[in-house]
Design a protein around this motif. Structure first.
Motif, short mmCIF file in Angstrom:
data_model
loop_
_atom_site.label_atom_id
_atom_site.label_comp_id
_atom_site.label_asym_id
_atom_site.label_seq_id
_atom_site.Cartn_x
_atom_site.Cartn_y
_atom_site.Cartn_z
N LEU A 143 44.34 -6.49 33.23
CA LEU A 143 44.25 -6.31 34.67
C LEU A 143 43.00 -7.02 35.18
CD1 LEU A 143 45.19 -4.88 37.30
CD2 LEU A 143 43.69 -2.98 36.67
N HIS B 130 53.30 6.28 30.44
CA HIS B 130 54.20 5.29 31.02
C HIS B 130 54.74 4.41 29.91
CE1 HIS B 130 52.34 5.94 35.07
NE2 HIS B 130 51.29 6.24 34.34
N SER C 168 53.00 -1.58 43.78
CA SER C 168 53.54 -0.23 43.67
C SER C 168 53.28 0.52 44.97
CB SER C 168 52.95 0.53 42.49
OG SER C 168 51.59 0.84 42.71
N PHE D 179 48.44 -5.64 42.30
CA PHE D 179 47.68 -5.87 41.07
C PHE D 179 47.84 -7.33 40.63
CE2 PHE D 179 47.37 -1.29 40.17
CZ PHE D 179 48.44 -0.79 40.88
N TYR E 290 49.93 -0.91 46.99
CA TYR E 290 49.06 -1.32 45.89
C TYR E 290 49.51 -2.69 45.40
CZ TYR E 290 46.86 3.26 45.20
OH TYR E 290 46.14 4.41 45.36
N LEU F 211 47.81 -8.55 27.84
CA LEU F 211 47.95 -8.39 29.28
C LEU F 211 46.73 -7.66 29.82
CD1 LEU F 211 50.13 -8.98 31.48
CD2 LEU F 211 50.97 -6.67 31.07
N TYR G 126 42.76 -5.03 41.49
CA TYR G 126 43.84 -4.44 42.26
C TYR G 126 43.37 -4.02 43.64
CZ TYR G 126 42.66 0.55 41.25
OH TYR G 126 42.06 1.78 41.17
N GLN H 296 54.78 0.33 38.61
CA GLN H 296 54.41 -0.99 39.08
C GLN H 296 55.60 -1.93 38.86
OE1 GLN H 296 50.63 -2.35 37.50
NE2 GLN H 296 49.67 -0.36 37.82
N PHE I 226 47.30 -2.16 29.23
CA PHE I 226 48.36 -2.52 28.29
C PHE I 226 47.76 -2.84 26.93
CE2 PHE I 226 52.30 -3.12 30.79
CZ PHE I 226 51.79 -2.93 32.06
N PHE J 174 47.31 6.47 35.30
CA PHE J 174 47.90 6.82 36.59
C PHE J 174 48.50 5.56 37.17
CE2 PHE J 174 48.46 10.14 39.50
CZ PHE J 174 48.42 9.62 40.78
N GLY J 175 49.78 5.58 37.41
CA GLY J 175 50.53 4.35 37.69
C GLY J 175 50.05 3.54 38.86
N ASN J 176 49.49 4.18 39.88
CA ASN J 176 49.05 3.40 41.03
C ASN J 176 47.69 2.76 40.80
OD1 ASN J 176 50.74 5.84 42.50
ND2 ASN J 176 51.08 3.80 43.29
N GLU J 177 47.07 3.07 39.71
CA GLU J 177 45.75 2.53 39.45
C GLU J 177 45.76 1.79 38.11
OE1 GLU J 177 43.90 6.21 42.02
OE2 GLU J 177 43.15 5.87 40.00
N LYS J 178 44.66 1.84 37.42
CA LYS J 178 44.54 0.98 36.25
C LYS J 178 45.46 1.42 35.13
CE LYS J 178 40.50 -0.70 35.21
NZ LYS J 178 39.07 -0.93 34.93
N LEU J 179 46.32 0.52 34.71
CA LEU J 179 47.10 0.71 33.50
C LEU J 179 46.61 -0.29 32.48
CD1 LEU J 179 50.78 1.07 34.81
CD2 LEU J 179 49.19 2.88 34.11
N TYR K 213 47.33 -9.53 37.09
CA TYR K 213 47.14 -9.47 35.64
C TYR K 213 47.14 -10.89 35.08
CZ TYR K 213 48.59 -4.49 35.65
OH TYR K 213 48.70 -3.14 35.87
N TYR L 127 49.37 10.36 33.03
CA TYR L 127 50.78 10.25 32.76
C TYR L 127 50.98 9.34 31.55
CZ TYR L 127 52.22 12.31 37.23
OH TYR L 127 52.44 13.16 38.27
N ASN M 262 52.19 9.17 41.37
CA ASN M 262 52.10 7.75 41.05
C ASN M 262 53.48 7.18 40.83
OD1 ASN M 262 51.77 7.20 37.57
ND2 ASN M 262 52.37 9.13 38.47
N GLN M 263 53.62 5.96 41.20
CA GLN M 263 54.88 5.24 41.15
C GLN M 263 54.77 4.04 40.22
OE1 GLN M 263 57.95 6.05 42.87
NE2 GLN M 263 56.72 7.91 42.69
#
Lengths: 109, 117
Positions: B45, A34, B95, B33, B31, B43, B48, B106, A99, A92-97, B35, A32, B103-104
């Protein structure tokens, strides 16, 4: 895994539309796109996300290129409160993003 | 609806001391996370969790850092012993995974600004 590419900074006049570009040429079929933004002294805030089709919500619109290698976040009428760092992220938003450095948007009154 | 709650908001301590950062995720989110944000590295991670189980801790800098999630409503990030280079803003985010698996976003807390002297 290459991150996305965004301009370091942009300026826009208040009450005008803002188009924030993002390149993500290595995007996979399941990634995705984001967008988050971070206002001064705050945590990042979700703006919008999409997969293939253009998306609209109350904050912004997301225009995704047909080949999905680039996208544009559109703020329809910028206000001073929109001054922030905008991050374009693929994943994928629920996992590693991951930045990146984002685009610092300055709004000129 | 309360957002992600982090405490303390600011922490100043001397190097060598143990530091514990706390996070309460949004109710119903599965979920969580952690950071870290610095001027030099941006930033990052750190780790998680999904359903209280650590899924990926590859971002944890070294053994001095540890994170736990004893239940669905609480998580801690500990640094022992702390060093000046750990000075940063630490964010917690949560999330939800809908039943469809879509996926939703965060949701981030306001962060803990940590200064190690």
């Amino acid at each position: 895994d290459a991150k996305t590419t965004q301009p370091n900074s942009m300026e826009s006049n208040e009450e005008e539309p803002v188009h924030l570009p993002c390149n993500h040429s290595t995007i996979s079929g399941t990634d995705y796109i984001h967008w988050y933004r971070q206002l001064p002294s705050q945590g990042p805030e979700y703006v919008i996300h999409g997969l293939t089709s253009n998306v609209n919500n109350r904050m912004a619109s997301l225009a995704i290129a047909e080949d999905r290698k680039s996208s544009t976040l559109i703020l329809h009428r910028a206000t001073l409160r929109d001054a922030a760092v905008y991050y374009c992220i693929k994943g994928f938003g629920n996992e590693k993003l991951t930045f990146g450095t984002g685009t610092r948007l300055t709004i000129i009154p | 609806d309360a957002g992600v709650i982090q405490s303390p908001r600011h922490e100043v301590t001397e190097m060598g001391q143990e530091v514990t950062l706390r996070c309460k995720p949004i109710s119903g989110h599965d979920y969580l996370f952690w950071y870290r944000q610095t001027m030099m590295r941006g930033l990052e991670l750190l780790i998680y969790f999904n359903n209280n189980v650590p899924i990926d801790d590859s971002g944890m800098p070294e053994d001095r850092f540890s994170a736990k999630m004893p239940n669905a409503s609480f998580s801690t990030l500990k640094i022992q012993p702390s060093e000046p280079r750990d000075s940063a803003v630490y964010f917690c985010a949560s999330s939800a995974m809908l039943g469809t698996g879509k996926n939703q976003p965060q949701h981030f807390g306001d962060g803990t600004r940590l200064s190690i002297l």
